[in-house]
Design an enzyme around this catalytic site. Sequence first.
Site, PDB file in Angstrom:
ATOM      1  N   ALA A   1       0.865  -1.188   0.000  1.00 36.86           N
ATOM      2  CA  ALA A   1       0.000   0.000   0.000  1.00 36.86           C
ATOM      3  C   ALA A   1       0.897   1.232   0.000  1.00 36.86           C
ATOM      4  O   ALA A   1       2.114   1.131   0.168  1.00 36.86           O
ATOM      5  CB  ALA A   1      -0.878   0.020   1.247  1.00 36.86           C
ATOM      6  N   LYS A   2       0.319   2.372  -0.207  1.00 39.09           N
ATOM      7  CA  LYS A   2       1.054   3.630  -0.051  1.00 39.09           C
ATOM      8  C   LYS A   2       0.052   4.734   0.201  1.00 39.09           C
ATOM      9  O   LYS A   2      -1.102   4.660  -0.265  1.00 39.09           O
ATOM     10  CB  LYS A   2       1.856   3.955  -1.316  1.00 39.09           C
TER      11      LYS A   2
END
Length: 419
Positions: free
Chosen positions: A106-107
Amino acid sequence: MSEQKLSQYQETVQSVKKIAEDLGYKESDYITLLSPERELTVSLPVTMDDGSVRVYHGYRIQDNSARGPYKGGVRYHPDVEIEEVRDLALLMSLKCSVADIPYGGAKGGITVDSRELSETELERLTRKYAEKIYPVIGPEIDIPAPDMNTNAKIMGWFRDEYSKIAGVQVPAIVTGKPVEVGGSLGRNEATGLGVKTVTHLFAQSQNFVPEETRIVVQGTGNVGLISAQLLAEEGYKIIAISNIAGAVLNLNGLDVSVMDLKNGDQKNYDLLIAQSGSQEIPMEEFLFTECDILIPAALQNQIHAENADKINTKLIVEAANAPVSAEGEAILVNKGVKLLPDILCNAGGVICSYFEWVQNLQYFSWTLEEVNQKLIAKMTSAFEEVLKVQAEQKGTYREAALRIAVDKLIQAAKFKGKF
Ligand code: NAD
């Protein structure tokens, strides 16, 4: 009609697709890797110190959860936009897979120049972001961490805001926290220790002798400074270093032990340039310094189609994220330069984040020695796997790392089933 240039994210997706096909998978096996599982865009109203209200925009992209909860940093930068966050989220899925830690990717990010905010404004912004992404994160769902312009203090605020909303203490909601509120010993140095570990192993695989090996490092931030210091301790000769303040060359080897992260870039530069034998070199020529190992540890896209032919090194260790473009790499490979990719080299940070999370979930802290020893073991086995696959396939080390990552992601998805 002119062909539209692919975004960095689209290029990464293309390379994942190509690797999956090379591995013999059908489209139905890999199709879920070609787009993020969830994208959240939030608006973040913040009351400024002068009473005015500003609205910032933030993102959380959850790329893939086949191998475990989503994991990835949060970036505060004026250039943050959704396509960049998508790319960074996909790189996290690949990185966690290469490092063999049980996370997806994720980011997150907020489009903001955080230097313009006071500390109280920054805290309000962070708390608002935690509140807005609260519905999609959790210690067993998605665990944020620091990235560009975010740090342990910001993670401490994040942990506090999440815990307040949850009504219970949830230390495992973020990693990279201050040790005082559940952070891990060794987290600050983890990426540098990982870079040092793979650089040393890579050099040994090429029969380099540390004392005769000249290293050039771009960047004296968390990653560059610690990597340079640990490599110098191992006996390597750091002959050139640059940061935003300038570039310095010293063919006798720089004494990098004088640098300290707390000093900031200018003071560290001044300490290096003052050493006997040091000379200032133009920033635009720095990367072309003749050396044995070049470690770009500052920014993305530093080596590209326009300058790759001037690079004068034998090995490149990608300590920053995406410092070498695909076109730049093709030119380097043609010249016989060997390149170890970012998804392997800078995985030390996320590996230590994983250790922090494990300690939080167990309510039990490890000693610094335990953390470092486990980190070195993880980095070493990831490096050995990449080297083994590269030797079998004869492609680049990046292709080898991608093969490992994509294969593990597809296999995990397969065992989870499709319904
Ligand atoms: P940082 O902000 O602490 O340091 C960046 C350094 O780069 C500074 O010394 C700065 O002066 C220098 N720099 C900036 N522009 C430059 C230029 N044009 N020429 C030379 N030097 C320049 O950042 P960091 O945490 O060390 O991260 C560096 C890179 O590593 C980034 O790409 C980041 O995404 C990546 N990374 C960091 C971590 C981590 O744990 N910190 C983990 C994985 C990847």
